[in-house]
Scaffold this active site. Structure first.
Site, PDB file in Angstrom:
ATOM      1  N   CYS A 118      47.417   2.267  48.992  1.00  0.00           N
ATOM      2  CA  CYS A 118      49.036   2.682  49.497  1.00  0.00           C
ATOM      3  C   CYS A 118      49.273   2.994  47.707  1.00  0.00           C
ATOM      4  O   CYS A 118      48.635   3.155  46.997  1.00  0.00           O
ATOM      5  CB  CYS A 118      49.765   1.940  49.839  1.00  0.00           C
ATOM      6  SG  CYS A 118      50.126   0.362  49.249  1.00  0.00           S
ATOM      7  N   ARG A 123      44.594  -2.430  47.559  1.00  0.00           N
ATOM      8  CA  ARG A 123      44.815  -3.148  48.572  1.00  0.00           C
ATOM      9  C   ARG A 123      43.658  -3.301  49.649  1.00  0.00           C
ATOM     10  O   ARG A 123      43.696  -3.036  50.660  1.00  0.00           O
ATOM     11  CB  ARG A 123      46.132  -2.840  49.434  1.00  0.00           C
ATOM     12  CG  ARG A 123      47.200  -2.746  48.549  1.00  0.00           C
ATOM     13  CD  ARG A 123      48.645  -2.508  49.022  1.00  0.00           C
ATOM     14  NE  ARG A 123      49.156  -3.701  49.737  1.00  0.00           N
ATOM     15  CZ  ARG A 123      50.317  -3.734  50.034  1.00  0.00           C
ATOM     16  NH1 ARG A 123      51.251  -2.600  50.142  1.00  0.00           N
ATOM     17  NH2 ARG A 123      50.777  -4.918  50.581  1.00  0.00           N
ATOM     18  N   ARG A 400      62.881   1.594  55.069  1.00  0.00           N
ATOM     19  CA  ARG A 400      61.840   0.705  55.555  1.00  0.00           C
ATOM     20  C   ARG A 400      62.260  -0.740  55.316  1.00  0.00           C
ATOM     21  O   ARG A 400      61.742  -1.748  56.180  1.00  0.00           O
ATOM     22  CB  ARG A 400      60.331   0.833  54.784  1.00  0.00           C
ATOM     23  CG  ARG A 400      59.740   2.250  55.190  1.00  0.00           C
ATOM     24  CD  ARG A 400      58.422   2.060  54.508  1.00  0.00           C
ATOM     25  NE  ARG A 400      57.913   0.749  54.577  1.00  0.00           N
ATOM     26  CZ  ARG A 400      57.164   0.317  53.602  1.00  0.00           C
ATOM     27  NH1 ARG A 400      56.751   0.708  52.774  1.00  0.00           N
ATOM     28  NH2 ARG A 400      56.508  -0.961  53.821  1.00  0.00           N
TER      29      ARG A 400
HETATM   30  N1  EPU Z   1      43.760  -8.435  48.038  1.00  0.00           N
HETATM   31  C1  EPU Z   1      42.157  -8.200  47.856  1.00  0.00           C
HETATM   32  N2  EPU Z   1      41.420  -8.504  48.955  1.00  0.00           N
HETATM   33  C2  EPU Z   1      42.143  -8.898  50.126  1.00  0.00           C
HETATM   34  C3  EPU Z   1      43.423  -8.943  50.328  1.00  0.00           C
HETATM   35  C4  EPU Z   1      44.208  -8.808  49.002  1.00  0.00           C
HETATM   36  O1  EPU Z   1      41.539  -7.807  46.922  1.00  0.00           O
HETATM   37  O2  EPU Z   1      41.285  -9.069  51.146  1.00  0.00           O
HETATM   38  C5  EPU Z   1      44.272  -8.037  46.887  1.00  0.00           C
HETATM   39  C6  EPU Z   1      45.462  -6.932  47.079  1.00  0.00           C
HETATM   40  O3  EPU Z   1      44.782  -5.646  46.731  1.00  0.00           O
HETATM   41  C7  EPU Z   1      46.292  -7.128  46.057  1.00  0.00           C
HETATM   42  C8  EPU Z   1      46.691  -8.547  46.123  1.00  0.00           C
HETATM   43  O4  EPU Z   1      45.195  -9.059  46.507  1.00  0.00           O
HETATM   44  O5  EPU Z   1      46.114  -6.629  44.861  1.00  0.00           O
HETATM   45  C9  EPU Z   1      47.617  -9.236  46.757  1.00  0.00           C
HETATM   46  O6  EPU Z   1      47.673  -8.936  47.991  1.00  0.00           O
HETATM   47  P1  EPU Z   1      48.221  -9.815  49.105  1.00  0.00           P
HETATM   48  O7  EPU Z   1      47.245  -9.917  50.440  1.00  0.00           O
HETATM   49  O8  EPU Z   1      48.717 -11.060  48.761  1.00  0.00           O
HETATM   50  O9  EPU Z   1      49.494  -8.925  49.753  1.00  0.00           O
HETATM   51  P2  EPU Z   1      49.772  -8.322  51.132  1.00  0.00           P
HETATM   52  O10 EPU Z   1      49.729  -9.195  52.339  1.00  0.00           O
HETATM   53  O11 EPU Z   1      48.942  -6.936  51.320  1.00  0.00           O
HETATM   54  C10 EPU Z   1      52.390  -9.074  51.190  1.00  0.00           C
HETATM   55  C11 EPU Z   1      53.561  -8.512  51.358  1.00  0.00           C
HETATM   56  C12 EPU Z   1      53.934  -7.443  50.097  1.00  0.00           C
HETATM   57  C13 EPU Z   1      53.694  -8.276  48.596  1.00  0.00           C
HETATM   58  C14 EPU Z   1      52.502  -9.019  48.433  1.00  0.00           C
HETATM   59  C15 EPU Z   1      52.589 -10.030  47.383  1.00  0.00           C
HETATM   60  C16 EPU Z   1      53.987  -8.162  53.674  1.00  0.00           C
HETATM   61  C17 EPU Z   1      53.693  -7.207  54.700  1.00  0.00           C
HETATM   62  N3  EPU Z   1      53.824  -7.532  52.342  1.00  0.00           N
HETATM   63  O12 EPU Z   1      51.497  -7.809  51.042  1.00  0.00           O
HETATM   64  O13 EPU Z   1      54.972  -6.842  50.201  1.00  0.00           O
HETATM   65  O14 EPU Z   1      54.140  -7.547  47.791  1.00  0.00           O
HETATM   66  O15 EPU Z   1      52.263  -9.950  49.812  1.00  0.00           O
HETATM   67  O16 EPU Z   1      53.549 -11.121  47.402  1.00  0.00           O
HETATM   68  O17 EPU Z   1      54.242  -9.295  53.686  1.00  0.00           O
HETATM   69  C18 EPU Z   1      56.831  -5.188  50.068  1.00  0.00           C
HETATM   70  O18 EPU Z   1      57.621  -5.961  50.803  1.00  0.00           O
HETATM   71  O19 EPU Z   1      57.358  -4.245  49.202  1.00  0.00           O
HETATM   72  C19 EPU Z   1      55.449  -5.669  49.841  1.00  0.00           C
HETATM   73  C20 EPU Z   1      54.663  -4.735  49.086  1.00  0.00           C
END
Ligand code: EPU
Length: 421
Positions: A118, A123, A400
């Site tokens: 995105c 991600r 959003r």
């Molecule tokens: N990552 C990996 N592999 C994985 C999972 C994650 O490399 O299998 C990497 C991602 O590419 C990223 C980092 O780890 O660079 C952090 O990702 P994480 O999985 O922690 O984030 P997420 O679950 O995709 C949630 C929030 C985001 C927030 C992040 C970090 C939700 C729906 N989204 O995303 O919120 O920035 O945690 O705190 O809970 C927002 O609300 O604007 C938003 C982007």
């Protein structure tokens, strides 16, 4: 498409109620798939992302009723009619990938579109998939979909995460609650949203210990039951509105605000010159008399400084007296607001994951747009003190994640309106 028009004006005063947390309610909605009994969620914010996820859940057979004008959601996944979350729905909202854990946990089968990258980064979902494989699922990537199956059910295991990913922790947790035996998630995310998900699962009958710490221990149970769960206040909306009086001047009270939701952010705000007081109803933030002090920040998983407040903090640092550096360590492309702030007269240099911001005494309004939610709101914040008019386009990003932002800010004295185009 609508836009938001902001005209820089005087100090703010009054109170803003903080809505329920977007990133909590989305996870709790997915948890409804884990039981054939109703899950009722209260203090739900009215946001576009919730409608998008509702479409995904309905496509799987979940019934959803909106009560109290959308403040309460009653979800009933009595009978799941599909285990496939389609690309057309998942691509609109990455958080839809959180249906993976509940689907495989409850039915032993899940076909979920890979969410893709995105605007803020690639991600990846490798840790989500690794977690399911460790729990004994067979996982294949085919035609852009994750096909996961575990016909005999999942088995508890140890899941060490190489990074404390919020989404991977949550998919591992929701898959493990119905697995046989004990699962230990190591290096788990400690975000309040993840803890709130565990609290909801516990209310549904799950056995979970250690949520909110780096090690979560789950004892699998045979079935979960219905529950009623309140959504915690949105810490990112809270942080966003805490920055508003720092930029525009004045003082506002954030109703429902809590310091434990934003520990590092509150510390950095105080260093920058904010006066933060706990009140019976929430938090009161006042811009001190002096200039905004430049403060260096590096984003980190909770309890560190949230990446979701980095853009808003940058908008504030654009008005500081001096220079600071903001380091983004969670996402590789999360400075899209910088070029737009430059168009308003800011001094920002971005090199890789670091932005160097030098405060200026004045910025001027301009037509601007951003490609993600938090970047968009940072432009509104900058507009609160910029000369003339700032028009923030692509307002759907704001809708959003921020409920009635123009109404909330105009109620405390900002000159802001939504323009229907
Ligand atoms: N990552 C990996 N592999 C994985 C999972 C994650 O490399 O299998 C990497 C991602 O590419 C990223 C980092 O780890 O660079 C952090 O990702 P994480 O999985 O922690 O984030 P997420 O679950 O995709 C949630 C929030 C985001 C927030 C992040 C970090 C939700 C729906 N989204 O995303 O919120 O920035 O945690 O705190 O809970 C927002 O609300 O604007 C938003 C982007």
């Amino acid at each position: 498409m609508d836009s938001i028009l902001v005209r820089g004006n005087g100090p703010l005063s009054g109170a803003i109620p903080i809505a329920g947390a977007k990133n909590t309610v989305l996870k709790l909605m997915c948890a409804a798939l884990l039981t054939d009994e109703p899950l009722t969620l209260t203090n739900v914010p009215r946001l576009a992302d919730i409608r998008t996820l509702s479409d995904v859940l309905v496509s799987l057979g979940c019934e959803i009723a909106e009560l109290s004008g959308g403040r309460v959601l009653a979800l009933n996944a009595g009978e799941l009619t599909s285990c496939k979350a389609d690309y057309d729905l998942v691509r609109k909202l990455r958080a839809s990938f959180n249906v993976l854990g509940p689907l495989i946990g409850r039915t032993g089968q899940a076909i979920v579109s890979m969410p893709g990258g995105c605007a803020i980064g690639a991600r990846a979902v490798d840790m989500h998939i690794d977690a399911l494989e460790r729990l004994g699922a067979k996982v294949e990537l085919k035609d852009g979909y994750v096909h996961a199956s575990a016909p005999q059910g999942l088995k508890g295991t140890e899941i060490p995460l190489r990074f404390a990913s919020v989404g991977a922790t949550e998919n591992a947790l929701t898959a493990a609650v119905l697995a046989k035996g004990t699962t230990v998630i190591k290096n788990a995310a400690r975000e309040p949203d993840t803890k709130a998900l565990a609290d909801c699962l516990i209310a549904m009958g799950a056995q979970i210990e250690g949520a909110g710490t780096s090690e979560i221990v789950i004892q699998g149970v045979d079935a979960l039951h219905g529950a009623t769960q309140g959504v915690i206040p949105d810490r990112i909306e809270l942080g966003t509105f805490m920055i508003a009086p720092m930029i525009a001047g004045g003082s506002i009270e954030l109703l429902g605000g809590r310091l434990d939701l934003i520990p590092s952010f509150a510390e950095k705000m105080q260093e920058a010159g904010a006066i933060i007081e706990e009140t019976p109803a929430g938090l009161k933030v006042t811009r001190g008399d002096g200039p905004i002090t430049p403060v260096n920040v590096s984003t980190a998983p909770f309890p560190g400084f949230p990446t979701d407040l980095q853009a808003q903090f940058m908008a504030m640092m654009c008005f500081a007296e001096g220079t600071c550096t903001l380091e983004e360590t969670i996402f590789e492309n999360r400075f899209m607001h910088a070029p737009e702030l430059l168009r308003m007269g800011a001094k920002v240099e971005v090199q890789g994951g670091t932005a160097r911001v030098t405060g200026v005494s004045e910025m001027t309004g301009a037509p601007v747009m951003a490609t993600d939610l938090r970047a968009s709101v940072s432009l509104i914040l900058a507009g609160l003190r910029s000369k003339g008019e700032t028009t923030v386009n692509r307002v759907y990003h704001l809708d959003r994640g921020y409920e009635r932002i123009e109404e909330k800010l105009s109620a405390v004295g900002a000159d802001i309106e939504r323009v229907k185009n």
